[in-house]
Design a protein around this motif. Sequence first.
Motif, PDB file in Angstrom:
ATOM      1  N   PHE A 158       0.660  -1.366  -0.024  1.00  0.00           N
ATOM      2  CA  PHE A 158      -0.021  -0.095   0.063  1.00  0.00           C
ATOM      3  C   PHE A 158       0.825   1.018   0.126  1.00  0.00           C
ATOM      4  CE2 PHE A 158      -2.924  -3.089   1.746  1.00  0.00           C
ATOM      5  CZ  PHE A 158      -3.986  -2.825   1.020  1.00  0.00           C
ATOM      6  N   ASN A 159       0.213   2.148  -0.442  1.00  0.00           N
ATOM      7  CA  ASN A 159       0.703   3.597  -0.619  1.00  0.00           C
ATOM      8  C   ASN A 159       0.011   4.728   0.066  1.00  0.00           C
ATOM      9  OD1 ASN A 159       0.126   5.869  -2.826  1.00  0.00           O
ATOM     10  ND2 ASN A 159       0.142   3.503  -3.786  1.00  0.00           N
ATOM     11  N   ALA A 160       0.595   5.642   0.547  1.00  0.00           N
ATOM     12  CA  ALA A 160      -0.162   7.123   0.904  1.00  0.00           C
ATOM     13  C   ALA A 160       0.751   8.160   0.462  1.00  0.00           C
ATOM     14  CB  ALA A 160      -0.598   7.016   2.249  1.00  0.00           C
ATOM     15  N   GLY A 161       0.115   9.354   0.198  1.00  0.00           N
ATOM     16  CA  GLY A 161       0.634  10.560  -0.154  1.00  0.00           C
ATOM     17  C   GLY A 161       0.108  11.626   0.005  1.00  0.00           C
ATOM     18  N   LEU A 162       0.887  12.856  -0.193  1.00  0.00           N
ATOM     19  CA  LEU A 162       0.436  14.110  -0.136  1.00  0.00           C
ATOM     20  C   LEU A 162       1.053  14.885  -1.340  1.00  0.00           C
ATOM     21  CD1 LEU A 162       0.695  15.232   3.601  1.00  0.00           C
ATOM     22  CD2 LEU A 162      -1.309  14.701   2.335  1.00  0.00           C
ATOM     23  N   TYR A 168      -4.592  25.878 -14.077  1.00  0.00           N
ATOM     24  CA  TYR A 168      -5.053  27.079 -14.601  1.00  0.00           C
ATOM     25  C   TYR A 168      -6.179  26.718 -15.980  1.00  0.00           C
ATOM     26  CZ  TYR A 168      -5.391  31.358 -17.828  1.00  0.00           C
ATOM     27  OH  TYR A 168      -5.466  32.353 -18.640  1.00  0.00           O
ATOM     28  N   ALA A 169      -7.530  27.168 -15.862  1.00  0.00           N
ATOM     29  CA  ALA A 169      -8.258  26.955 -16.896  1.00  0.00           C
ATOM     30  C   ALA A 169      -8.023  27.760 -18.050  1.00  0.00           C
ATOM     31  CB  ALA A 169      -9.470  27.489 -16.490  1.00  0.00           C
ATOM     32  N   THR A 170      -7.707  27.165 -19.073  1.00  0.00           N
ATOM     33  CA  THR A 170      -7.300  28.000 -20.375  1.00  0.00           C
ATOM     34  C   THR A 170      -8.842  28.778 -20.823  1.00  0.00           C
ATOM     35  OG1 THR A 170      -7.560  26.121 -21.776  1.00  0.00           O
ATOM     36  CG2 THR A 170      -5.548  26.392 -20.620  1.00  0.00           C
ATOM     37  N   SER A 171      -8.324  29.595 -22.077  1.00  0.00           N
ATOM     38  CA  SER A 171      -9.415  30.098 -22.738  1.00  0.00           C
ATOM     39  C   SER A 171      -9.779  29.051 -23.870  1.00  0.00           C
ATOM     40  CB  SER A 171      -9.148  31.346 -23.490  1.00  0.00           C
ATOM     41  OG  SER A 171      -7.867  31.131 -24.233  1.00  0.00           O
ATOM     42  N   PHE A 172      -9.217  27.935 -23.952  1.00  0.00           N
ATOM     43  CA  PHE A 172      -9.925  26.779 -24.676  1.00  0.00           C
ATOM     44  C   PHE A 172     -11.061  26.029 -23.803  1.00  0.00           C
ATOM     45  CE2 PHE A 172      -5.833  27.594 -26.801  1.00  0.00           C
ATOM     46  CZ  PHE A 172      -6.066  27.615 -28.097  1.00  0.00           C
ATOM     47  N   ASP A 173     -12.000  26.154 -24.390  1.00  0.00           N
ATOM     48  CA  ASP A 173     -13.124  25.446 -23.413  1.00  0.00           C
ATOM     49  C   ASP A 173     -12.914  23.986 -23.289  1.00  0.00           C
ATOM     50  OD1 ASP A 173     -15.425  25.140 -22.012  1.00  0.00           O
ATOM     51  OD2 ASP A 173     -16.723  24.782 -23.898  1.00  0.00           O
ATOM     52  N   HIS A 174     -13.062  23.370 -22.171  1.00  0.00           N
ATOM     53  CA  HIS A 174     -12.694  21.844 -21.633  1.00  0.00           C
ATOM     54  C   HIS A 174     -11.443  21.772 -21.040  1.00  0.00           C
ATOM     55  CE1 HIS A 174     -16.638  20.534 -23.417  1.00  0.00           C
ATOM     56  NE2 HIS A 174     -16.293  21.057 -24.536  1.00  0.00           N
ATOM     57  N   PHE A 175     -10.402  22.741 -21.432  1.00  0.00           N
ATOM     58  CA  PHE A 175      -8.880  22.293 -21.177  1.00  0.00           C
ATOM     59  C   PHE A 175      -8.519  23.081 -20.049  1.00  0.00           C
ATOM     60  CE2 PHE A 175      -9.166  20.639 -25.317  1.00  0.00           C
ATOM     61  CZ  PHE A 175      -8.455  19.398 -25.409  1.00  0.00           C
ATOM     62  N   SER A 176      -7.720  22.256 -19.278  1.00  0.00           N
ATOM     63  CA  SER A 176      -6.988  22.958 -17.858  1.00  0.00           C
ATOM     64  C   SER A 176      -5.710  22.366 -18.057  1.00  0.00           C
ATOM     65  CB  SER A 176      -7.777  22.870 -16.715  1.00  0.00           C
ATOM     66  OG  SER A 176      -9.010  23.191 -16.646  1.00  0.00           O
ATOM     67  N   VAL A 177      -4.609  23.281 -17.564  1.00  0.00           N
ATOM     68  CA  VAL A 177      -3.282  23.037 -17.494  1.00  0.00           C
ATOM     69  C   VAL A 177      -3.021  23.223 -16.091  1.00  0.00           C
ATOM     70  CG1 VAL A 177      -2.892  23.146 -20.116  1.00  0.00           C
ATOM     71  CG2 VAL A 177      -2.328  25.113 -18.497  1.00  0.00           C
ATOM     72  N   GLY A 178      -2.009  22.294 -15.668  1.00  0.00           N
ATOM     73  CA  GLY A 178      -1.182  22.662 -14.479  1.00  0.00           C
ATOM     74  C   GLY A 178       0.048  21.933 -14.169  1.00  0.00           C
ATOM     75  N   ALA A 179       0.537  21.887 -12.943  1.00  0.00           N
ATOM     76  CA  ALA A 179       1.676  21.021 -12.443  1.00  0.00           C
ATOM     77  C   ALA A 179       1.640  20.746 -11.255  1.00  0.00           C
ATOM     78  CB  ALA A 179       3.013  21.895 -12.685  1.00  0.00           C
ATOM     79  N   ASP A 180       2.220  19.511 -10.845  1.00  0.00           N
ATOM     80  CA  ASP A 180       1.947  18.780  -9.468  1.00  0.00           C
ATOM     81  C   ASP A 180       3.267  18.213  -8.888  1.00  0.00           C
ATOM     82  OD1 ASP A 180      -0.546  19.301  -9.647  1.00  0.00           O
ATOM     83  OD2 ASP A 180      -1.125  17.278  -9.155  1.00  0.00           O
ATOM     84  N   LEU A 181       3.436  18.279  -7.764  1.00  0.00           N
ATOM     85  CA  LEU A 181       4.807  17.663  -6.953  1.00  0.00           C
ATOM     86  C   LEU A 181       4.041  16.709  -6.039  1.00  0.00           C
ATOM     87  CD1 LEU A 181       7.493  17.266  -5.710  1.00  0.00           C
ATOM     88  CD2 LEU A 181       7.128  18.986  -4.297  1.00  0.00           C
ATOM     89  N   LEU A 182       4.263  15.468  -6.110  1.00  0.00           N
ATOM     90  CA  LEU A 182       3.478  14.560  -5.392  1.00  0.00           C
ATOM     91  C   LEU A 182       4.286  13.487  -4.857  1.00  0.00           C
ATOM     92  CD1 LEU A 182       0.630  13.067  -4.725  1.00  0.00           C
ATOM     93  CD2 LEU A 182       0.814  11.865  -6.885  1.00  0.00           C
ATOM     94  N   GLY A 183       4.319  13.538  -3.468  1.00  0.00           N
ATOM     95  CA  GLY A 183       5.459  12.435  -2.560  1.00  0.00           C
ATOM     96  C   GLY A 183       4.345  11.432  -1.871  1.00  0.00           C
TER      97      GLY A 183
END
Length: 204
Positions: A158-162, A168-183
């Motif tokens: 098993f794993n657990a993380g934060l 960012y919700a772009t001006s193109f309908d339906h599309f969002s972009v972003g970035a994550d750091l996941l440990g």
Amino acid sequence: MTGGVVRKSLLLAALALSTPALGATPPEGVPFEPRRGFFTETDLGVFFTVGGENSYSNAQSYVQLGIGYDLTERLSLGAHFALGSSAQNCFAGYLPDSNVCALSDNFTVAFGDLTAAYHVRLANRFYLTPKVAAGYTRLEPRPVDPEDGDPGQSINAFNAGLGIGIEYATSFDHFSVGADLLGRYIIGPNIMTFAVFPRVKYTF
């Protein structure tokens, strides 16, 4: 006489044309609302482990696919499948009088996780997204001896993380972009992993 009739006709025409224009909703008056609901996402980034005899592994490629649903404007639930690998980090200890790892110091890590994210609005279209993750992990070949003594070539745990991210919700309908750091911490083998990746999200 003719000039007066022409002026009156032009005035009436101008009033008639202006009526539908006044009835239309000005676009500047409609506040932007990001699309919420069922979504899919594709994430590509880098992955590494920390700890072990080498302190940290070399950064390796990371791929993650996910589906989810925005329960409210702020809360999202998702399910994600991800693949990464640890390169040149020994968790089983070195053999006596050598720099050879007792087990594999290169192994693949597969995650199947459920996630929950909270959207904190920072600006128009821009959100901070703290999240939690928990699920199942498969490590192959095994980097440590399993606690149950199973001599198999892989380990399931098993794993657990934060994590923390931006979206960012772009001006193109339906599309969002972003970035994550996941440990994520893999329970049992006691291996800490990190993934850093940009995100492309499509909301139906």
